[in-house]
Structure formats: structure tokens, C-alpha cells
Design a protein around this motif. Structure first.
Motif, PDB file in Angstrom:
ATOM      1  N   UNK A   1       1.255   6.643  -6.605  1.00 47.26           N
ATOM      2  CA  UNK A   1       0.068   7.344  -7.238  1.00 47.26           C
ATOM      3  C   UNK A   1       0.283   8.946  -6.700  1.00 47.26           C
ATOM      4  N   UNK A   2       0.811   9.240  -5.787  1.00 44.81           N
ATOM      5  CA  UNK A   2       1.141  10.742  -5.374  1.00 44.81           C
ATOM      6  C   UNK A   2       1.960  11.370  -6.495  1.00 44.81           C
ATOM      7  N   UNK A   3       3.168  10.486  -6.714  1.00 42.83           N
ATOM      8  CA  UNK A   3       3.943  11.037  -7.802  1.00 42.83           C
ATOM      9  C   UNK A   3       3.194  11.171  -8.875  1.00 42.83           C
ATOM     10  N   UNK A   4       2.373  10.503  -9.439  1.00 45.27           N
ATOM     11  CA  UNK A   4       1.727  10.542 -10.617  1.00 45.27           C
ATOM     12  C   UNK A   4       0.778  11.742 -10.394  1.00 45.27           C
ATOM     13  N   UNK A   5       0.306  11.826  -9.250  1.00 50.63           N
ATOM     14  CA  UNK A   5      -1.053  13.053  -9.083  1.00 50.63           C
ATOM     15  C   UNK A   5      -0.547  14.266  -9.005  1.00 50.63           C
ATOM     16  N   UNK A   6       0.432  14.352  -8.321  1.00 51.95           N
ATOM     17  CA  UNK A   6       1.307  15.737  -8.164  1.00 51.95           C
ATOM     18  C   UNK A   6       2.771  15.523  -8.118  1.00 51.95           C
ATOM     19  N   UNK A   7       3.677  15.749  -9.112  1.00 48.43           N
ATOM     20  CA  UNK A   7       4.847  15.248  -9.103  1.00 48.43           C
ATOM     21  C   UNK A   7       5.510  16.051  -8.189  1.00 48.43           C
ATOM     22  N   UNK A   8       5.577  17.410  -8.181  1.00 45.86           N
ATOM     23  CA  UNK A   8       6.599  18.176  -7.243  1.00 45.86           C
ATOM     24  C   UNK A   8       6.271  17.796  -5.810  1.00 45.86           C
ATOM     25  N   UNK A   9       5.136  17.548  -5.091  1.00 49.19           N
ATOM     26  CA  UNK A   9       5.096  16.911  -3.882  1.00 49.19           C
ATOM     27  C   UNK A   9       5.178  15.449  -3.748  1.00 49.19           C
ATOM     28  N   UNK A  10       4.922  14.868  -4.761  1.00 49.67           N
ATOM     29  CA  UNK A  10       5.095  13.320  -4.718  1.00 49.67           C
ATOM     30  C   UNK A  10       6.336  13.096  -4.802  1.00 49.67           C
ATOM     31  N   UNK A  11       7.484  13.644  -5.336  1.00 48.79           N
ATOM     32  CA  UNK A  11       8.745  13.547  -5.097  1.00 48.79           C
ATOM     33  C   UNK A  11       9.322  13.619  -3.387  1.00 48.79           C
ATOM     34  N   UNK A  12       8.912  14.290  -2.836  1.00 51.06           N
ATOM     35  CA  UNK A  12       9.090  14.337  -1.334  1.00 51.06           C
ATOM     36  C   UNK A  12       8.686  13.212  -0.758  1.00 51.06           C
ATOM     37  N   UNK A  13       7.005  12.956  -0.981  1.00 52.05           N
ATOM     38  CA  UNK A  13       6.824  11.743  -0.353  1.00 52.05           C
ATOM     39  C   UNK A  13       7.675  10.528  -0.795  1.00 52.05           C
ATOM     40  N   UNK A  14       7.905  10.040  -2.135  1.00 53.71           N
ATOM     41  CA  UNK A  14       8.554   9.108  -2.402  1.00 53.71           C
ATOM     42  C   UNK A  14       9.977   8.921  -1.750  1.00 53.71           C
TER      43      UNK A  14
ATOM     44  N   UNK B   1       1.022  -1.416   0.013  1.00 54.66           N
ATOM     45  CA  UNK B   1       0.055  -0.006  -0.177  1.00 54.66           C
ATOM     46  C   UNK B   1       0.781   1.321  -0.033  1.00 54.66           C
ATOM     47  N   UNK B   2       2.061   1.148   0.594  1.00 55.60           N
ATOM     48  CA  UNK B   2       2.823   2.480   0.802  1.00 55.60           C
ATOM     49  C   UNK B   2       3.400   2.675  -0.625  1.00 55.60           C
ATOM     50  N   UNK B   3       3.854   1.556  -1.126  1.00 54.68           N
ATOM     51  CA  UNK B   3       4.421   1.736  -2.552  1.00 54.68           C
ATOM     52  C   UNK B   3       3.378   2.217  -3.489  1.00 54.68           C
ATOM     53  N   UNK B   4       2.355   1.755  -3.475  1.00 63.14           N
ATOM     54  CA  UNK B   4       1.174   2.033  -4.547  1.00 63.14           C
ATOM     55  C   UNK B   4       0.855   3.619  -4.238  1.00 63.14           C
ATOM     56  N   UNK B   5       0.620   4.073  -2.907  1.00 65.30           N
ATOM     57  CA  UNK B   5       0.340   5.316  -2.427  1.00 65.30           C
ATOM     58  C   UNK B   5       1.385   6.285  -3.197  1.00 65.30           C
ATOM     59  N   UNK B   6       2.810   5.811  -2.642  1.00 72.50           N
ATOM     60  CA  UNK B   6       3.857   6.834  -3.118  1.00 72.50           C
ATOM     61  C   UNK B   6       3.869   7.012  -4.771  1.00 72.50           C
TER      62      UNK B   6
END
Length: 627
Positions: free
Chosen positions: A164-177, A157-162
Motif C-alpha cells: 500500500x505504501x509503495x502504491x501510495x508514495x513510491x519514492x518513500x514506499x521503496x524505502x519501506x518495502x 499485514x506487513x506485506x499489505x502495508x508495504x
């Protein structure tokens, strides 16, 4: 596997080479249950993580003043809520099923191993360790098995969420990933020390458990000598050591928990600060910022399972190691081509290692100067050559040739056949809790009734005591407490002897069956056993003159070999080493010319130094009257 289907028809053959291998073997045997738990875990955790998108979509709908989008967001959140509830319910159901079925499998394996090893188990593994494995360790092993699938679902789930967030909002998704792997791996450097402290705590707890078991088992004796306070003080000190070790272990795990709270908080601060900066520049919408923020907050929930799996493995690894150590114990296996007759052989019992021969249908008494040798010899006669108290003795026993029954090696017989042929009663037999009728309800030939066995074992006073405790004044319905603690040592010994006599095996081996009774009762027991076992092979390991005088033949074993064979009174006159053992003569008495050599009957423990003739005692009179 469903709980209603337990117990297993066959729990399988475990990989007991090490604790981790045993855990891996358990996991492979539950692939179906683990797969179900993984699927429901993914539904649950992904629904929780996806709520962040629903919340962000709803916020953006409010900002855009779009009622349609708000209704869609509400429907999505409702659907995700159903997924969360359904996934959580079924995840709990499948996880608990995995836990219980794994624990049941381990318990069945332990029960099977206990039945295979019998009394040899507690000689090769400490009693406290056996108790720990069969109780607390089983639960810890089950905990890791069921936590494994939930951890796998959380990690996916963590991998899928990271992603997904990277695709949804790359700028913030990178920080989360980047931040999420750091959160997941941050506690790894602390795990070895936490595991070490947890192992230390378990070692202290195991020592305290053994000390408590020994104290309770010997409470009657301790009270007799006034030593209960000494042992209680020892247990208090051991308990305090357990407490201090538990506190040290808890401090480390609390530090790990604190890191699991601190680092996600720092990541949220970074995301909020950076997200506000991007929102001011118009690079992201408010809804996207809320979605990423909510996603990070909700991902803390599956991240907690990283800590749980670390704790579960830390606690279950030594538990699995102890279980595998017990499960790896083996009785001497049958060689290829071993005999497979369903019928137990009959004939003389012969031990090639010592030269001991017990003729079929006769009562043979065996005298050993070394009590430890007597115990090992009893094990060998029962087909347990590797049950020595120490490794050296066990290696010597394993190297010795097998005992022969009617010319057939016991090691080549299937276990159930060997146990039908030869029954060994240990020096310290155990009485299980239950009624007297249940105690005597054992696999038997049917040739000996319980009343006959109780009479031969001189249990009349035990029956009187149990009659007073029984509700209907029937001693057979009276309850016997755990290990017979409410009875005296002599009463327990006689009930155990009666149980062995009821079994009526072809060959019965008794190790010191009368060591806890008085001399008059001992003489009557010897006569009763002789009469009841007439025509059956019986071997009694003892040094009591009262029992030896009732034997058909006496075998004296000295330094591991048969040194003399004959009747008791003859051996007393002709064999000084035998006389020294059965009369407890000192070296000075053996060297004195006026003692021992002129003994007339060999049954008296007191001699006359003036004439060299044995003094006639009440014990001798009792023997003659009984005869």
C-alpha cells in the motif's frame, strides 16, 4: 471448537514422530480456530496500520484548510478505531480459545497414554519429565499454537502495508518495502543461539524438578538418617544453575528485543530524512510524509509478533519433543486377528519365558534371587512386557512370548479386558490424595467389601489414626494427603493392598506387598490375603518366609527360569539356592555342614551350628498360632 465443548470426544491419534510434526498435527486439527483468529487478526492489524493514512489525511486537510477533508479524516479514524477495538477483542478471544483447546487436547492425549501404560510409564520415562510435560510443556505448546495465527495475520499485514505504501508514495514506499524485510529477518542469525540457551535452561530446570521430587518423596527417610540438609544443598546448587542459565537465556532474548527496537528507529530516521528532502523538492506533500512516517511507526506493533513467534517456537519445540516422546510409547499392540471377546478369560496363569505356572484358584508365591527380575516378571504377568528399567531388558521382554491366561495370550486381549483379568500391584504403589472412601472407590467385582479388604490387610491401626484426623470420627471421610505422605511406609503399603483386594480381580499379582511391615503384621496379612482370596488366583512375589509358609505352592525362579516348585518348608530342606535366598545365608554359611541342611521347619532365620537344627523362634510360634 469452543471451550464449553471440552473435553474432546476423541482427541485423535497424534503424529508423535518428532516435536515439529506433533506441532504441525496440532495445527491441522485446529484449522477452523486458526482461520477465525487469522481473520480477526487481519482486521485488527490492518486497522492499526491504516490509522497512518487517516492521520496523514487529517494533517493534509489542516494544511489545505479543508474542513470537509478534516471531517472525512475524523470519520475514517473513528471507523478504524472501531476496527482496532473489535479486532483486538475477538483476536484475543479466538487466540485464547486456540491456546486452551490445544492444551486440553495435549492433556487428554497424555491422560490416555498414562492410562494405557499405567505403572510402566514412570519406568520408561523419568517422573520429573512426566510432570514437566503435563504442566509447563502443555502451556508452551498451547502458546505456540495460538501465536501462530497472530503471527500469520501480522506478517500479512506487513506485506499489505508495504504494498500500500509503495502504491501510495513510491519514492518513500521503496524505502519501506526494502527496510521491513530487513527488520523482520535481522534477528534470524541470533535465534539458534537463543534456542540453544533456552534448551540448556530447560534441561537444568528439569534436573532441579526431578531432584526436588526425589527429595520430597524421600523426606521421611532423609529425616531419619539426617540427610535432608545434604539433599537441600544439592537442590540449592541445582537452583543456582537454573538461575544462571535463565540469566544467560534472558540476555540473548534482550539482545533480540534491543535489535527489534534499534532497527525500526534507524528506518524511521532514514524515512524522515529522505522524506524531508523530497518535501523540500515538492515531490511529496506534508500529509504523505506524515502517512509514511506514521505507517512505519505503527508497523512496529505487528513486527513484534515476529519476535514472539520465534520465542514461542524456541520454547515449544523441546516441549513438543518431550510430549511426543511420551506419546510415542506403546504397550505391545494386538496382532491382526487378535481376540476381541468382551469377557475376560479364566484359568491358569502361565509364563512361557520362565516356565512359571500359577494354577487357577490357588495362592502361588514366587521367589526370585534378583529383585529386578521379580519386578520385570510382575510386569509380564500383568501384560506389560516392555516396561523394563533399561533398553536391553525391555528388548528381551518384548522378544519373549506372551503370558497365557487360560491358554489365551494376554497381548492378544484388548487392554480393558486384560486389566479386568489381571491386576498387578507394584512394589511401590501410589496413593492418590482424597478421602479413604475415594481411595477404595475403584472398579471392582463387588464381591469384596472395603471393610473386609481393610481387615485382611491389617489396617486397624491405620483406621485409628485416620479416625483421629477425621472431622466426624469416620475414618472413611478422613483425607489422605498426596501420595499418602502423612502415613508411614507400612501404612501406605497396607492401604494399597486393601485397594487391590477390593478390586477383586480374577488374577491378582502382588509384588513384595509386605516389605514395609513388621513380622507379626506380615504373618497376619499373609493369612488374611489367603482367606479373602480363597478360590481366586493370587500370585505373590516375595522372599519372606512368613508369606511363603502360607502359600499353596512356591515357585523358585533362578536366572530367569523356574528351578524348583513345592511347599516352602520342603524347598528349604531340599533346595540350597532357595534356602540361601529366603534365609539370607552367606556363602560361608551355605558351605558349613552344620547349617541349613538340618532345618526342621525352614521358617527360622537363625540356625544352630552345633546340632544343625533350626532354633525355634517367636516368628515360628506366631505362624503356628496364626494358622
Amino acid at each position: 471448537m469452543r471451550i464449553s465443548d471440552l473435553p474432546y470426544q476423541d482427541p485423535g491419534v497424534p503424529d508423535a514422530r518428532s516435536g515439529p510434526r506433533f506441532l504441525l498435527w496440532l495445527g491441522r486439527n485446529q484449522l477452523g480456530g486458526q482461520a477465525k483468529s487469522l481473520v480477526w487478526g487481519l482486521i485488527h492489524f490492518t486497522s492499526v496500520a491504516a490509522l497512518a493514512y487517516g492521520v496523514g489525511y487529517a494533517v493534509q486537510a489542516v494544511v489545505d484548510r479543508s474542513g470537509t477533508d478534516l471531517a472525512k479524516a475524523g470519520g475514517l479514524i473513528l471507523l478504524l478505531g472501531v476496527g482496532v477495538a473489535l479486532g483486538d477483542t475477538m483476536l484475543h478471544r479466538t487466540a485464547v480459545t486456540n491456546w486452551i483447546t490445544a492444551a486440553a487436547r495435549v492433556q487428554q492425549l497424555l491422560a490416555r497414554k498414562t492410562a494405557a501404560l499405567g505403572a510402566a510409564l514412570t519406568r520408561r520415562v523419568a517422573a520429573g519429565e512426566v510432570v514437566a510435560v503435563s504442566t509447563g510443556d502443555v502451556e508452551k505448546i498451547g502458546w505456540f499454537v495460538e501465536a501462530l495465527s497472530r503471527f500469520a495475520a501480522a506478517a500479512l499485514t506487513v506485506v499489505i502495508a508495504c504494498v500500500g505504501l509503495l502504491i501510495y508514495q513510491p519514492a518513500l514506499g521503496v524505502v519501506v518495502a526494502i527496510g521491513m524485510p530487513v527488520l523482520a529477518l535481522a534477528v534470524l542469525p541470533l535465534l539458534p543461539r537463543a534456542t540453544q540457551r533456552a534448551d540448556h535452561q530447560r534441561d537444568k530446570a528439569g534436573h532441579a524438578t526431578e531432584l526436588a521430587a526425589d527429595t520430597v518423596a524421600g523426606l521421611r527417610v532423609l529425616r531419619g538418617i539426617g540427610g535432608e540438609e545434604l539433599f537441600l544443598d544439592r537442590y540449592r546448587r541445582a537452583s543456582q544453575e537454573v538461575r544462571r542459565a535463565a540469566v544467560r537465556s534472558a540476555r540473548m532474548w534482550s539482545l533480540i528485543s534491543a535489535i527489534q527496537v534499534l532497527l525500526p528507529g534507524l528506518l524511521v530516521i532514514v524515512i524522515v530524512w529522505y522524506g524531508i528532502h523530497l518535501a523540500r523538492e515538492g515531490r511529496i506533500t506534508v500529509g504523505e510524509l506524515v502517512t509514511v512516517y506514521s505507517g512505519v511507526m505503527l508497523l512496529n506493533y505487528p513486527l513484534r509478533h515476529f519476535e514472539e513467534i520465534a520465542m514461542a517456537y524456541s520454547f515449544s519445540r523441546p516441549s513438543a519433543q518431550r510430549a511426543s516422546r511420551v506419546l510415542s510409547l506403546e504397550r505391545v499392540t494386538e496382532p491382526d486377528g487378535g481376540l476381541r471377546e468382551a469377557k475376560a478369560p479364566a484359568g491358569d496363569l502361565y509364563d512361557p519365558a520362565t516356565g512359571l505356572l500359577a494354577p487357577e484358584g490357588r495362592l502361588t508365591a514366587v521367589v526370585c534371587g534378583d529383585p529386578d527380575l521379580a519386578g520385570r516378571l510382575a510386569d509380564r504377568l500383568g501384560g506389560h512386557p516392555a516396561s523394563g528399567a533399561d533398553d536391553e531388558a525391555a528388548e528381551e521382554a518384548e522378544a519373549a512370548p506372551s503370558v497365557l491366561l487360560g491358554g489365551v495370550p494376554l497381548d492378544e486381549l484388548p487392554l480393558d479386558v486384560a486389566r479386568t483379568a489381571v491386576l498387578v500391584q507394584d512394589k511401590d504403589p501410589v496413593l492418590l490424595s482424597g478421602t479413604l472412601a475415594e481411595l477404595l472407590d475403584v472398579p471392582a467385582s463387588g464381591g469384596v467389601e472395603p471393610a473386609e479388604a481393610l481387615a485382611a490387610a491389617q489396617c486397624s491401626d491405620v483406621l485409628d489414626a485416620l479416625t483421629q484426623a477425621a472431622l466426624d470420627e469416620d475414618p472413611m471421610t478422613a483425607r489422605i494427603t498426596e501420595r499418602g505422605r502423612s502415613l508411614s511406609g507400612g501404612q501406605r503399603q497396607r492401604l494399597a493392598l486393601a485397594r487391590s483386594l477390593v478390586t477383586d480381580p480374577g488374577t491378582l499379582v502382588l509384588d513384595e506387598p509386605t516389605s514395609a511391615v513388621d513380622s507379626h503384621t506380615e504373618a497376619r496379612i499373609a493369612q488374611g490375603v489367603r482367606a479373602l482370596r480363597r478360590g481366586r488366583t493370587t500370585v505373590v512375589l516375595t522372599s519372606s518366609p512368613l508369606v511363603l509358609d502360607r502359600a499353596d505352592r512356591v515357585v523358585f525362579v533362578h536366572e530367569g527360569e523356574v528351578a524348583a516348585v513345592g511347599e516352602h518348608r520342603e524347598l528349604v530342606r531340599t533346595e540350597p539356592r532357595y534356602r540361601a535366598v529366603v534365609t539370607r545365608e552367606t556363602e560361608e554359611e551355605q558351605a558349613s555342614p552344620g547349617t541349613g541342611t538340618g532345618t526342621s521347619t525352614g521358617t527360622s532365620t537363625s540356625t544352630s551350628t552345633s546340632t544343625g537344627a533350626a532354633t525355634r523362634t517367636d516368628i515360628e510360634i506366631d505362624i503356628e498360632e496364626t494358622a
